[in-house]
Design an enzyme around this catalytic site. Structure first.
Site, PDB file in Angstrom:
ATOM      1  N   ASP A  19      -1.446  -6.847  12.809  1.00  0.00           N
ATOM      2  CA  ASP A  19      -2.233  -7.995  12.143  1.00  0.00           C
ATOM      3  C   ASP A  19      -1.608  -9.383  12.378  1.00  0.00           C
ATOM      4  O   ASP A  19      -2.129 -10.553  12.540  1.00  0.00           O
ATOM      5  CB  ASP A  19      -2.797  -7.588  10.662  1.00  0.00           C
ATOM      6  CG  ASP A  19      -1.685  -7.674   9.857  1.00  0.00           C
ATOM      7  OD1 ASP A  19      -0.659  -7.322   9.926  1.00  0.00           O
ATOM      8  OD2 ASP A  19      -2.167  -7.827   8.516  1.00  0.00           O
ATOM      9  N   LEU A  99      -1.306   1.256  -0.705  1.00  0.00           N
ATOM     10  CA  LEU A  99      -2.974   0.914  -0.642  1.00  0.00           C
ATOM     11  C   LEU A  99      -3.216  -0.242  -1.044  1.00  0.00           C
ATOM     12  O   LEU A  99      -4.225  -0.670  -1.434  1.00  0.00           O
ATOM     13  CB  LEU A  99      -3.604   2.096  -1.645  1.00  0.00           C
ATOM     14  CG  LEU A  99      -3.324   3.626  -1.339  1.00  0.00           C
ATOM     15  CD1 LEU A  99      -3.916   4.448  -2.038  1.00  0.00           C
ATOM     16  CD2 LEU A  99      -3.926   3.846   0.136  1.00  0.00           C
ATOM     17  N   SER A 100      -2.320  -1.235  -0.772  1.00  0.00           N
ATOM     18  CA  SER A 100      -2.627  -2.715  -1.214  1.00  0.00           C
ATOM     19  C   SER A 100      -2.770  -3.061  -2.466  1.00  0.00           C
ATOM     20  O   SER A 100      -3.845  -3.654  -2.790  1.00  0.00           O
ATOM     21  CB  SER A 100      -3.583  -3.259  -0.148  1.00  0.00           C
ATOM     22  OG  SER A 100      -3.301  -3.359   0.983  1.00  0.00           O
ATOM     23  N   SER A 101      -2.154  -2.328  -3.345  1.00  0.00           N
ATOM     24  CA  SER A 101      -2.289  -2.714  -5.116  1.00  0.00           C
ATOM     25  C   SER A 101      -1.966  -4.322  -5.134  1.00  0.00           C
ATOM     26  O   SER A 101      -2.555  -5.012  -5.785  1.00  0.00           O
ATOM     27  CB  SER A 101      -1.412  -1.942  -5.783  1.00  0.00           C
ATOM     28  OG  SER A 101       0.041  -2.000  -5.234  1.00  0.00           O
ATOM     29  N   ASP A 146      -4.675  -6.987   4.574  1.00  0.00           N
ATOM     30  CA  ASP A 146      -5.194  -6.355   3.245  1.00  0.00           C
ATOM     31  C   ASP A 146      -5.922  -7.244   2.551  1.00  0.00           C
ATOM     32  O   ASP A 146      -7.015  -6.721   1.803  1.00  0.00           O
ATOM     33  CB  ASP A 146      -3.567  -5.974   2.473  1.00  0.00           C
ATOM     34  CG  ASP A 146      -2.757  -5.241   3.401  1.00  0.00           C
ATOM     35  OD1 ASP A 146      -3.038  -4.787   4.467  1.00  0.00           O
ATOM     36  OD2 ASP A 146      -1.550  -5.255   2.800  1.00  0.00           O
TER      37      ASP A 146
HETATM   38  C1  GLA Z   1       1.284  -4.530   4.927  1.00  0.00           C
HETATM   39  C2  GLA Z   1       0.988  -6.037   5.196  1.00  0.00           C
HETATM   40  C3  GLA Z   1      -0.230  -6.180   6.338  1.00  0.00           C
HETATM   41  C4  GLA Z   1      -0.024  -5.335   7.485  1.00  0.00           C
HETATM   42  C5  GLA Z   1       0.634  -3.706   7.368  1.00  0.00           C
HETATM   43  C6  GLA Z   1       1.110  -2.995   8.362  1.00  0.00           C
HETATM   44  O1  GLA Z   1       0.588  -3.748   4.456  1.00  0.00           O
HETATM   45  O2  GLA Z   1       0.669  -6.379   3.967  1.00  0.00           O
HETATM   46  O3  GLA Z   1      -0.477  -7.482   6.496  1.00  0.00           O
HETATM   47  O4  GLA Z   1       0.977  -6.012   8.230  1.00  0.00           O
HETATM   48  O5  GLA Z   1       1.525  -3.910   6.371  1.00  0.00           O
HETATM   49  O6  GLA Z   1      -0.149  -3.093   9.237  1.00  0.00           O
END
Ligand code: GLA
Length: 339
Positions: A19, A99-101, A146
């Site tokens: 990304d 999980l992007s907390s 994310d």
């Molecule tokens: C983390 C980063 C994202 C992405 C992923 C790997 O979650 O925040 O921007 O680069 O790693 O795909």
């Protein structure tokens, strides 16, 4: 006046570590996430309460510098508000498990402040603001995936997100007899930030050595390990389109193979999986159509596409051969909203 906002976590079905290079990725928003209540208060301190971390306050004129505190995200997201606020945070998302907390917390905070302070930001602007806090305040040179998935997720759909153009197409997964699970490895993610920024830096070296910014078409000789890094970037990008095709056509066998290939590529070529995720992925792959790490790596989750009637068997195998995990169902859900 007070406002309440919710923003979900995400999993990424395919396309990791591309990304930030402007690639295409395939995330979906989860049903789990962070809820934030926010209201104006008197005085000169912001006050934040979190059900997981407790309470903290700071003078709005002298915010504390970021230093690996849980509230660094709050300091960054509340910067430049004209008056102090009280914030309450509740989360049902496992913290630090890939999980992007952190994106979910930032997107919820910015959705709330935008409403409270009449900033009238669009969901894309909220995602961009959240990413800016992560990069400029926290110091992680992440991409937009994310925050975008958390802000713009849609019930019933994954999204194929173009990280260059910042647009997406909805993708409906035809799961047939299978289920998509995220399995938290419970492995500590200590190294993640440093190695993440190191990979971003290696990409800058690739661009300068090959004299191009287009990572998906560039060609040429590179020294190790940059050659492997580029191989991951280019093969992973192809797998995103192939996965979107396979998943929307219900071709579970092809989808699973692509997941396994992606894990190998992230592990061997990009070197961001680590021992625990490799072990968990290999146990899962024996009982699933396929499995891959998801997100930044070094701990966090593996996602697995598993036939419904094999889920119990897979759980038992993981318990015996890997150890303790937490299983989270990947049901595509709506993005951030005011409550
Ligand atoms: C983390 C980063 C994202 C992405 C992923 C790997 O979650 O925040 O921007 O680069 O790693 O795909």
């Amino acid at each position: 006046m007070s406002v309440k906002a919710f923003a979900p976590g995400r999993v990424n079905a395919m396309g990791d570590h591309i990304d930030y290079l402007g690639g295409w990725v395939l995330p979906l928003a989860l049903p789990l996430g962070t809820q934030v209540g926010m209201r104006w208060i008197e005085g000169d301190h912001h006050r934040v309460y979190s059900d997981t971390h407790g309470e903290v306050s700071w003078p709005i004129q002298q915010p504390p510098a970021p230093d690996h505190h849980w509230f660094d995200y709050c300091v960054g997201a509340l910067a430049d508000l004209p008056r102090p606020v009280a914030v309450e945070i509740h989360s049902d998302l496992p913290q630090g498990s890939g999980l992007s907390s952190s994106a979910s917390l930032l997107v919820a905070l910015i959705t709330a402040r935008s409403a409270l302070n009449d900033e009238d930001l669009s969901p894309l602007q909220i995602a961009q603001h959240a990413r800016q806090v992560e990069v400029e305040h926290i110091g992680l040179n992440c991409g937009i995936m994310d925050q975008y998935a958390s802000a713009l997720g849609q019930h019933g759909h994954a999204m194929m997100l173009d990280c260059q153009a910042l647009t997406h197409q909805d993708i409906k997964f035809e799961l047939g007899d299978a289920e998509l699970w995220a399995i938290d490895s419970k492995a500590p993610r200590k190294l993640a930030g440093g190695v993440y920024n190191q990979r971003v830096e290696e990409c800058a070296q690739i661009a300068s050595q090959l004299g191009s910014q287009d990572f998906f078409t560039m060609r040429g000789d590179l020294p190790a390990p940059l050659d492997r890094r580029l191989r991951h970037i280019q093969s992973e990008q192809k797998r995103v389109q192939l996965t979107a095709n396979a998943a929307s056509a219900g071709d579970l066998v092809m989808w699973g193979e692509l997941m396994n290939e992606s894990h190998q590529s992230l592990s061997q070529d990009y070197e961001v999986a680590g021992e625990a995720l490799d072990r968990l992925q290999s146990v899962l792959a024996e009982h699933a159509y396929g499995a891959r790490m998801t997100g930044g790596g070094f701990g966090g989750c593996v996602i697995a596409l598993i036939a419904k009637d094999r889920v119990d068997q897979a759980r038992e195998a993981v318990r015996r051969q890997y150890g303790e995990t937490q299983w989270i169902g990947c049901t595509p859900s709506d993005g951030a909203r005011l409550l």
